[in-house]
Design a protein around this motif. Sequence first.
Motif, PDB file in Angstrom:
ATOM      1  N   ASP A 168      -3.409  -5.041  -0.539  1.00  0.00           N
ATOM      2  CA  ASP A 168      -1.998  -4.811  -0.240  1.00  0.00           C
ATOM      3  C   ASP A 168      -1.082  -5.820  -0.930  1.00  0.00           C
ATOM      4  N   VAL A 169       0.180  -5.434  -1.068  1.00  0.00           N
ATOM      5  CA  VAL A 169       1.195  -6.379  -1.519  1.00  0.00           C
ATOM      6  C   VAL A 169       1.327  -7.470  -0.466  1.00  0.00           C
ATOM      7  N   LYS A 170       1.036  -8.704  -0.851  1.00  0.00           N
ATOM      8  CA  LYS A 170       1.090  -9.832   0.074  1.00  0.00           C
ATOM      9  C   LYS A 170       2.406 -10.594   0.009  1.00  0.00           C
ATOM     10  N   PHE A 178       7.090  -2.286   1.904  1.00  0.00           N
ATOM     11  CA  PHE A 178       5.856  -3.075   2.055  1.00  0.00           C
ATOM     12  C   PHE A 178       6.072  -4.045   3.221  1.00  0.00           C
ATOM     13  N   GLY A 214      -5.161  -8.860  -2.752  1.00  0.00           N
ATOM     14  CA  GLY A 214      -3.735  -8.731  -2.517  1.00  0.00           C
ATOM     15  C   GLY A 214      -2.941  -8.894  -3.799  1.00  0.00           C
ATOM     16  N   ARG A 260       1.132   1.541  -5.108  1.00  0.00           N
ATOM     17  CA  ARG A 260       0.080   1.885  -4.126  1.00  0.00           C
ATOM     18  C   ARG A 260      -1.264   2.090  -4.835  1.00  0.00           C
ATOM     19  N   GLU A 299      -2.671  -1.190  -5.095  1.00  0.00           N
ATOM     20  CA  GLU A 299      -3.119  -1.645  -3.772  1.00  0.00           C
ATOM     21  C   GLU A 299      -4.488  -1.067  -3.432  1.00  0.00           C
TER      22      GLU A 299
END
Length: 429
Positions: free
Chosen positions: A99-101, A123, A73, A91, A94
Amino acid sequence: MCKSSVAAAKPRTSAADTRYGWWFAEPLAGLANRKTLRYEVVPRTIWTFEQLQGTLGVLVNIRMTVVALKDGGLWVHAPVAPTVECVRLLRELEASYGDVKYIVLPTYAVEHKVYLGPFARQFKTAEVWVSPYQWSYPVNLPLGWLGLFPRRASILPPSASDVPWGAELDHAILGPISLGLGPFVEVAFNHKASGTLIVTDSLVKISSKPMEICQVDPYPLLYHARSNAEQPITDTAQERIRGWQKTVLFAFYLRPVPVDLVKTIPTFQNWFKAPTFPKVDAFFPFEWNGDEWKKAFDRIEGKLLVPPILQNFVLNRRGGPQQVTDWVDKIARWKFKRVIPAHFSAPVDVTPQQFRNCFRFLQEDGRAQAVASGGRASLLANIWPKMGMNKSGMKGGALPEADMAYLKAFDNFFVKQGLSRPREKDPIQ
């Protein structure tokens, strides 16, 4: 620092990819056009994303920092405008790191806050965290009205042990320092594994040559490179450098000392005489005096320092020097070897002691507080040995008095009118 190459092939960027639809929320930096450049600062760990921001042709970079977390993340500091290009570049990260946390707003400042809601909507599963003591003017709107609703933002607590990423990033909160309309707040972070300090507006380092993002469209640099309206605009490497250095002086001092404002009638007379009339670049309501501007730039070039607006309007408010002392003392105990500010050059090599030295300009205000508070601020005398100004006026992070003349006059007016909080050195009424 190198350009990131997470993805093997880069899609071609179109004008639509750099367009930012919410530009009217803060009509800066060429309105809707926001080019994004991504750099890899620490291999496979930290990246920066740069865009342009400014007004009246005085454009400088604004920076978002992204950290890859050990358990997967991404952690995002100070989000920028989420254009198609910017989101695509993120992205790509990612795809390799998760993913962006977490999205973190480390300040109250509108030039950073304005992007939080639009960015967070791109996001949707990320947690949003913000610095404490948020406020807005003229109406103190809730964060949900900045585009987060129905999501909620969590407030950064005093201790890093109370945030989910605390094992990897420590943090220290500066503020609240009362400014009148609202408080100044900034949160600094330290990525422990890489020894990277991440700040927002509290420190900058000025390069002698323009930032790459400023040269995507060099026109604003070339506009400011001239000394008066009658000089033509020419695109050369030297003119870009001149334009950059004068742009920095405007951004730093608002009205640099080597600049004379031209009165209204002569301004329009010069406009008519300019070789590019009636184009807007012929309108040039000021003139630079000789080479004094170059001397003013040389006094700040290459130095890590606190921006003059913070030195003169913020950190020296009553009670501010002690808060800064405590904040600096906490950060100087961390282990780091570089700092990433949100503006101008990055990364910058720095030791904890060098970081501490940047704030020595507050020593005089700290001594004043020691008298008023019964000696608590005498910590400054232990932490920061007494230092006199050298001939250039730059020792201890302080900026030359002559270069700060306009800002100081502006500040004196606001304090006398009751529009700004008293400074530490001002007598208690």
